[in-house]
Write a protein that holds these residues in place. Structure first.
Motif, short mmCIF file in Angstrom:
data_model
loop_
_atom_site.label_atom_id
_atom_site.label_comp_id
_atom_site.label_asym_id
_atom_site.label_seq_id
_atom_site.Cartn_x
_atom_site.Cartn_y
_atom_site.Cartn_z
N ILE A 1 13.75 -2.81 1.40
CA ILE A 1 12.12 -2.50 0.69
C ILE A 1 11.60 -1.26 1.07
O ILE A 1 11.32 -0.52 0.53
N SER A 2 11.76 -0.99 2.54
CA SER A 2 11.47 0.28 3.06
C SER A 2 11.80 1.55 2.58
O SER A 2 11.46 2.66 2.19
N ARG B 1 2.33 -8.53 -0.03
CA ARG B 1 3.39 -7.54 -0.59
C ARG B 1 3.46 -7.36 -2.02
O ARG B 1 3.10 -8.29 -2.63
N GLY B 2 3.86 -6.16 -2.59
CA GLY B 2 3.77 -5.96 -3.97
C GLY B 2 2.64 -5.86 -4.70
O GLY B 2 2.81 -5.82 -5.83
N LEU C 1 1.46 1.09 -0.27
CA LEU C 1 1.27 2.15 -0.82
C LEU C 1 -0.14 2.80 -0.20
O LEU C 1 -0.24 3.97 -0.12
N ALA C 2 -1.25 1.95 -0.44
CA ALA C 2 -2.47 2.64 0.44
C ALA C 2 -2.46 2.85 1.60
O ALA C 2 -2.98 3.89 2.05
N MET D 1 -5.87 -8.29 -6.82
CA MET D 1 -6.52 -8.50 -5.34
C MET D 1 -7.17 -7.08 -4.71
O MET D 1 -6.58 -6.22 -4.84
N LYS D 2 -8.39 -7.46 -4.19
CA LYS D 2 -9.03 -6.50 -3.81
C LYS D 2 -8.74 -6.38 -2.20
O LYS D 2 -8.80 -7.34 -1.58
N PHE D 3 -8.62 -5.18 -1.89
CA PHE D 3 -8.42 -4.92 -0.37
C PHE D 3 -9.09 -3.46 0.02
O PHE D 3 -9.25 -2.73 -0.86
N LYS D 4 -9.36 -3.23 1.19
CA LYS D 4 -10.01 -1.97 2.11
C LYS D 4 -9.02 -1.56 2.88
O LYS D 4 -8.54 -2.24 3.67
#
Length: 148
Positions: free
Chosen positions: A125-126, A91-92, A97-98, A1-4
């Motif tokens: 999770i956190s 998530r995951g 992280l980014a 998955m690409k994200f910005k």
């Protein structure tokens, strides 16, 4: 998955408001999208927070909200990582992280000494994520709050 990841602006307010409402519901609050949107809008309008938004195909999928504080020992500015949220479907995939990495870069860009945050003891999770990102658990302090 690409994200910005990019700094949010008032143009993002509707998507941010929806994400912020989802975040509040995650913390067992009653959904109120209009109030959530207004809350975020006021933070941006009054320069009270810096928000970074994660998008995929121009759709908001997560955010991090930072508030400026000052560290009494280091005598420097620091940032409170107040809110971090990624929609469950994303998530995951490295989005959190980014967003944390971008927050660390923001510290460097703004001359801050670092980031602080808190999360519920039950947020497994956190409590796994933050140490992986280099955060150190401060077991020497109790955090209290007072609300009117």
């Amino acid at each position: 998955m690409k994200f910005k990841i990019r700094k949010a602006s008032l143009e993002d307010i509707q998507q941010l408001g929806q994400l912020f409402d989802e975040y509040r519901v995650f913390y067992r609050q009653i959904s109120h999208t209009a109030r959530s949107t207004d809350f975020i809008k006021q933070r941006l309008l009054n320069n009270e927070a810096d928000i970074f938004i994660a998008t995929s195909e121009d759709k908001a999928i997560g955010f991090v909200q930072l508030y400026k504080l000052f560290h009494y020992i280091k005598l420097e500015k620091q940032w409170l990582l107040s809110d971090l949220y990624v929609q469950p479907a994303h998530r995951g995939k490295g989005v959190s992280l980014a967003l944390i990495q971008r927050s660390k870069e923001w510290c460097i860009e703004t001359g801050a000494c670092g980031l602080m945050l808190e999360t519920e003891k039950t947020n497994d999770i956190s409590n796994t994520l933050y140490p992986r990102c280099g955060f150190i658990l401060d077991q020497g302090h109790n955090y209290y709050h007072w609300w009117k």
